[in-house]
Design a protein around this motif. Structure first.
Motif, mmCIF file in Angstrom:
data_model
loop_
_atom_site.group_PDB
_atom_site.id
_atom_site.type_symbol
_atom_site.label_atom_id
_atom_site.label_comp_id
_atom_site.label_asym_id
_atom_site.label_seq_id
_atom_site.Cartn_x
_atom_site.Cartn_y
_atom_site.Cartn_z
ATOM 1 N N LEU A 279 78.479 -39.525 -51.737
ATOM 2 C CA LEU A 279 79.341 -40.532 -51.129
ATOM 3 C C LEU A 279 78.548 -41.742 -50.626
ATOM 4 C CD1 LEU A 279 81.818 -38.319 -49.064
ATOM 5 C CD2 LEU A 279 82.291 -39.561 -51.192
ATOM 6 N N ASN A 280 79.196 -42.885 -50.664
ATOM 7 C CA ASN A 280 78.710 -44.103 -50.021
ATOM 8 C C ASN A 280 79.502 -44.276 -48.729
ATOM 9 O OD1 ASN A 280 77.067 -44.788 -52.338
ATOM 10 N ND2 ASN A 280 78.943 -45.466 -53.342
ATOM 11 N N TYR A 281 78.870 -44.025 -47.588
ATOM 12 C CA TYR A 281 79.587 -44.087 -46.321
ATOM 13 C C TYR A 281 79.741 -45.543 -45.886
ATOM 14 C CZ TYR A 281 78.999 -39.067 -46.107
ATOM 15 O OH TYR A 281 79.048 -37.712 -46.390
ATOM 16 N N GLY A 282 80.964 -45.872 -45.482
ATOM 17 C CA GLY A 282 81.247 -47.234 -45.067
ATOM 18 C C GLY A 282 81.373 -48.206 -46.218
ATOM 19 N N ALA A 283 81.424 -47.706 -47.451
ATOM 20 C CA ALA A 283 81.547 -48.548 -48.645
ATOM 21 C C ALA A 283 82.500 -47.874 -49.623
ATOM 22 C CB ALA A 283 80.173 -48.769 -49.288
ATOM 23 N N ASP B 172 81.709 -40.229 -40.310
ATOM 24 C CA ASP B 172 81.881 -38.920 -40.941
ATOM 25 C C ASP B 172 80.594 -38.393 -41.573
ATOM 26 O OD1 ASP B 172 84.599 -38.390 -40.376
ATOM 27 O OD2 ASP B 172 85.213 -39.816 -41.914
ATOM 28 N N LYS B 173 79.532 -39.170 -41.512
ATOM 29 C CA LYS B 173 78.266 -38.689 -42.076
ATOM 30 C C LYS B 173 77.803 -37.467 -41.297
ATOM 31 C CE LYS B 173 74.285 -40.625 -44.359
ATOM 32 N NZ LYS B 173 73.527 -41.860 -44.669
ATOM 33 N N GLY B 174 77.383 -36.437 -42.001
ATOM 34 C CA GLY B 174 77.007 -35.181 -41.370
ATOM 35 C C GLY B 174 78.082 -34.119 -41.467
ATOM 36 N N ARG B 175 79.294 -34.533 -41.836
ATOM 37 C CA ARG B 175 80.365 -33.573 -42.077
ATOM 38 C C ARG B 175 80.409 -33.239 -43.567
ATOM 39 N NH1 ARG B 175 85.823 -35.775 -39.551
ATOM 40 N NH2 ARG B 175 86.300 -33.567 -39.269
#
Length: 282
Positions: free
Chosen positions: A144-148, A101-104
């Motif tokens: 946000l921390n993506y994947g964490a 979802d990074k980039g959204r």
């Protein structure tokens, strides 16, 4: 003979946003965010907004949630809240956002918090809202921390002596639903569609649509917006042409379309027929 109610006047439309801001972007996702919250009352500490907080003694709650209703009645307290106490409550929710979802744009949408709410994500203060009867939306993306793990925290201040802003029971807390909204950087704004039907007859229905398109990107975007109406079986009834507009970075712009449905099937209580309006942004 059975009486038909309003059948000459009502054209019923649902609204969806099925398409993308660009061909490679995914569609809007709106996830229910009501479950697995923690709550504590009258333990006010701004450290509760942080990542590392002991949640020993916190309740498990689901939203919508009203803490006043579980308290004891006190006739000395304001009748605007049913003679029930308010106080200061904290909510916390731990959640993960996938790396894909990074980039959204990722936002949290509260349908209602009563009242005087501060919202935080990962210790970052997102905003304060004193009013309790309207929605509020906050962009989580930069923090946000993506994947964490991430932590969303909400402080709600509802004084013990209410200020009588309502003529009905208000409750206290996050008393309506909450959503996690994922979109492209360019998207239809939340609650950004306004539909009117100035002409509705047995022969034709005129549908006017105003759509607010938000550009969260870092540069001006040239966009096209198209409207489509489908019938109860999903078949296209009418489709507008594309309307082109430029939207500056961080701004919102409106488009307006007028569509006509020939020989519309009108809504009434015996035949609740529903058309669907689809908005596409390119």
């Amino acid at each position: 003979m059975k009486k038909r109610l309003w059948s000459r006047w009502i054209l019923a439309l649902a609204v969806v946003w099925p398409c993308m801001a660009a061909a490679h972007d995914r569609v809007r996702e709106k996830e229910n965010f009501d479950f697995d919250w923690k709550f504590i009352l009258n333990a006010d500490d701004r450290a509760n907004a942080g990542m590392q907080v002991s949640e020993a003694g916190w309740q498990d709650v689901q939203l919508p949630h009203d803490w006043s209703i579980s308290q004891n009645f006190d006739p000395k307290l304001s009748g605007s809240n049913g003679h029930l106490p308010g106080g200061i409550g904290w909510y916390r929710k731990t959640f993960r956002v996938d790396k894909k979802d990074k980039g959204r744009r990722i936002a949290v949408l509260f349908d209602g918090i009563y009242s005087r709410s501060d919202v935080y994500v990962n210790g970052q203060h997102l905003g304060f809202r004193p009013y309790g009867f309207c929605y509020q939306e906050y962009d989580l993306t930069p923090y946000l921390n993506y994947g964490a793990e991430n932590v969303l925290a909400v402080r709600v201040n509802n004084p013990l002596e209410h200020d009588s802003v309502a003529r009905w029971y208000t409750g206290a807390g996050i008393y309506r639903h909450t959503w996690l909204v994922k979109t492209a950087e360019v998207h239809v704004a939340s609650y950004g569609t306004y539909v009117t039907t100035p002409v509705v007859t047995a022969e034709r229905a005129e549908v006017r649509v105003r759509t607010s398109v938000a550009n969260e990107a870092k540069r001006t975007k040239t966009l096209s917006v198209r409207q489509q109406i489908t019938d109860g079986e999903g078949r296209t009834v009418v489709q507008s042409g594309k309307q082109t507009l430029q939207v500056a970075a961080g701004q919102t712009a409106d488009t307006e379309h007028t569509l006509e449905i020939p020989r519309p099937q009108l809504w009434d209580t015996e035949h609740p027929y529903l058309y669907t309006l689809h908005t596409a942004v390119y």
